[in-house]
Design a protein around this motif. Structure first.
Motif, short mmCIF file in Angstrom:
data_model
loop_
_atom_site.label_atom_id
_atom_site.label_comp_id
_atom_site.label_asym_id
_atom_site.label_seq_id
_atom_site.Cartn_x
_atom_site.Cartn_y
_atom_site.Cartn_z
N CYS A 148 -2.45 1.60 4.33
CA CYS A 148 -1.08 1.35 4.78
C CYS A 148 -0.97 1.53 6.29
O CYS A 148 -0.37 0.70 6.99
CB CYS A 148 -0.12 2.29 4.05
N GLY A 149 -1.54 2.63 6.80
CA GLY A 149 -1.47 2.89 8.23
C GLY A 149 -2.15 1.82 9.05
O GLY A 149 -1.63 1.38 10.08
N ALA A 150 -3.32 1.36 8.60
CA ALA A 150 -4.03 0.31 9.32
C ALA A 150 -3.24 -0.99 9.33
O ALA A 150 -3.14 -1.67 10.37
CB ALA A 150 -5.41 0.09 8.69
N ALA A 157 0.83 -1.21 0.00
CA ALA A 157 0.00 0.00 0.00
C ALA A 157 0.86 1.26 0.00
O ALA A 157 0.52 2.25 -0.65
CB ALA A 157 -0.93 0.00 1.22
N LEU A 158 1.98 1.23 0.72
CA LEU A 158 2.88 2.38 0.75
C LEU A 158 3.46 2.66 -0.63
O LEU A 158 3.52 3.82 -1.08
CB LEU A 158 4.01 2.14 1.76
N SER A 208 1.17 7.41 5.42
CA SER A 208 1.21 6.10 6.07
C SER A 208 1.24 6.22 7.58
O SER A 208 0.94 5.25 8.30
CB SER A 208 2.43 5.31 5.59
N LYS A 209 1.58 7.40 8.09
CA LYS A 209 1.70 7.58 9.54
C LYS A 209 0.34 7.74 10.23
O LYS A 209 0.29 7.99 11.43
CB LYS A 209 2.58 8.80 9.85
N THR A 210 -0.75 7.59 9.46
CA THR A 210 -2.05 7.50 10.12
C THR A 210 -2.10 6.27 11.03
O THR A 210 -3.05 6.11 11.80
CB THR A 210 -3.17 7.40 9.08
N GLU A 211 -1.10 5.43 10.94
CA GLU A 211 -1.03 4.23 11.77
C GLU A 211 -0.97 4.55 13.26
O GLU A 211 -1.35 3.72 14.09
CB GLU A 211 0.21 3.40 11.42
N VAL A 212 -0.49 5.76 13.62
CA VAL A 212 -0.20 6.03 15.03
C VAL A 212 -1.44 5.89 15.91
O VAL A 212 -1.41 5.20 16.94
CB VAL A 212 0.43 7.44 15.17
N LEU A 213 -2.53 6.56 15.56
CA LEU A 213 -3.74 6.44 16.35
C LEU A 213 -4.28 5.00 16.32
O LEU A 213 -4.83 4.51 17.31
CB LEU A 213 -4.81 7.40 15.85
N GLN A 214 -4.10 4.35 15.20
CA GLN A 214 -4.59 2.98 15.08
C GLN A 214 -3.75 2.03 15.93
O GLN A 214 -4.27 1.07 16.51
CB GLN A 214 -4.58 2.56 13.61
N THR A 260 2.47 -3.82 13.70
CA THR A 260 3.21 -3.35 14.88
C THR A 260 2.74 -4.06 16.14
O THR A 260 3.56 -4.52 16.95
CB THR A 260 3.04 -1.83 15.04
N VAL A 261 1.43 -4.15 16.31
CA VAL A 261 0.88 -4.84 17.48
C VAL A 261 1.28 -6.31 17.46
O VAL A 261 1.61 -6.90 18.50
CB VAL A 261 -0.65 -4.69 17.53
N GLY A 262 1.29 -6.93 16.28
CA GLY A 262 1.71 -8.32 16.17
C GLY A 262 3.15 -8.52 16.59
O GLY A 262 3.48 -9.44 17.34
N PHE A 263 4.04 -7.64 16.12
CA PHE A 263 5.45 -7.76 16.46
C PHE A 263 5.72 -7.44 17.93
O PHE A 263 6.58 -8.05 18.56
CB PHE A 263 6.29 -6.86 15.54
#
Length: 309
Positions: free
Chosen positions: A174-176, A96-97, A113-119, A182-185
């Motif tokens: 991408c963020g999601a 996606a990135l 892609s940094k919309t991942e932070v809140l997620q 990240t949570v998996g790792f």
């Protein structure tokens, strides 16, 4: 291990995150050039395939350099489950990135892609029980506002935010995916409980990249074997992308063993600064006014989160 190691390492996890952001910027730039020649998913495979030797070397050094070799890690079903979850969504996030980079310039694609932070904060709270502080949430909200500014369509600075644009949609996807990865790792690092953060990171990267290489390699063998030949011919740039990606992952995984996923990824927004430098200095891309303000808000979020850690 994570809590005790965090006390022992102190702020070293921040240095790991900054190094990871630098290496990841170099990897993104190399992958972007490969996308034009190989395609999105082949460039994604490059990251894992050519990164395996460095991940294996890191493991060998960690077991041979110390005077007393550390104990072999004790793997569990939960560990492999968390790793598989992270590995799958990391593949999707990388693809996606690269698609987002085809829609907007390099720095903007990375920032979206940094919309991942809140997620990450949401998923981390639900699945790992890691609740961010109010100040950390404020920092994430400020950074997300910066992302909103970046979604303005070209030459329409006063227009409404266009979250239906392909760049914004790919950025959100991408963020999601990165958030779940990240949570998996992070979950894998906690499940492994390795004697050191570096050892936890090395095992995580090596096993995850083996999973990713085998899965994507099998898919290309089935669908398009010619892609594998083109990947082999582009070995120079591919080796750079793979080594930088593996180096970044080693640092990310080690940081996950020391600190919460939300804090690590929020500080990881410093990658936006490095991406901006690459965009301007190397790729000669121009940023619009709203894009500069968006990146500035991301930096404010980074400063706030750092003062709270």
């Amino acid at each position: 291990m994570a809590d005790g190691a965090g006390m022992q390492w102190g702020g070293w996890w921040m240095a790991l995150v900054v190094f990871a952001a630098i290496a990841q910027t170099a990897r993104n730039a190399a992958q972007r050039s490969l996308t034009r020649d190989l395609g999105t998913w082949a460039a994604t495979l490059v990251r894992f395939l050519y990164g395996l030797p460095l991940a294996a070397l890191a493991l060998v050094l960690l077991y041979t350099l110390p005077a007393k070799a550390p104990e072999i890690a004790h793997w569990t079903g939960a560990y492999f489950g968390w790793l598989a979850l992270g590995a799958f969504f990391q593949i999707a996030a990388t693809g996606a990135l690269l698609l987002a980079m085809q829609q907007r310039n390099f720095a903007v694609a990375v920032t979206l892609s940094k919309t991942e932070v809140l997620q990450v904060a949401l998923f981390g709270a639900v699945f790992l029980g890691e609740l961010p502080t109010y100040w950390a949430l404020a920092a994430m909200a400020i950074a997300t506002l910066g992302v909103a500014l970046l979604s303005l369509p070209p030459r329409q600075i006063g227009a409404k935010l266009d979250w239906r644009s392909k760049a914004a949609m790919y950025g959100l996807i991408c963020g999601a995916c990165f958030a779940i990865a990240t949570v998996g790792f992070r979950g894998a690092a906690l499940a492994l409980n390795a004697p050191s953060a570096l050892l936890s990171g090395a095992w995580g990267v090596f096993i995850a990249q083996c999973m990713q290489t085998l899965a994507m390699g099998a898919w290309f063998l089935w669908r398009d074997r010619g892609v594998l030949l083109r990947i082999a011919k582009a070995w120079r740039v591919s080796l750079l992308a793979g080594c930088m990606g593996s180096a970044a992952s080693l640092a990310w995984f080690s940081a996950y063993a020391l600190q919460s996923a939300a804090s690590v990824r929020t500080l990881g927004m410093v990658e936006v600064v490095f991406s901006y430098l690459v965009s301007r200095r190397v790729l000669k891309e121009q940023l619009r006014r709203n894009e500069k303000w968006g990146i500035a808000l991301m930096l404010v979020g980074i400063v706030v989160i750092c003062t709270q850690l």
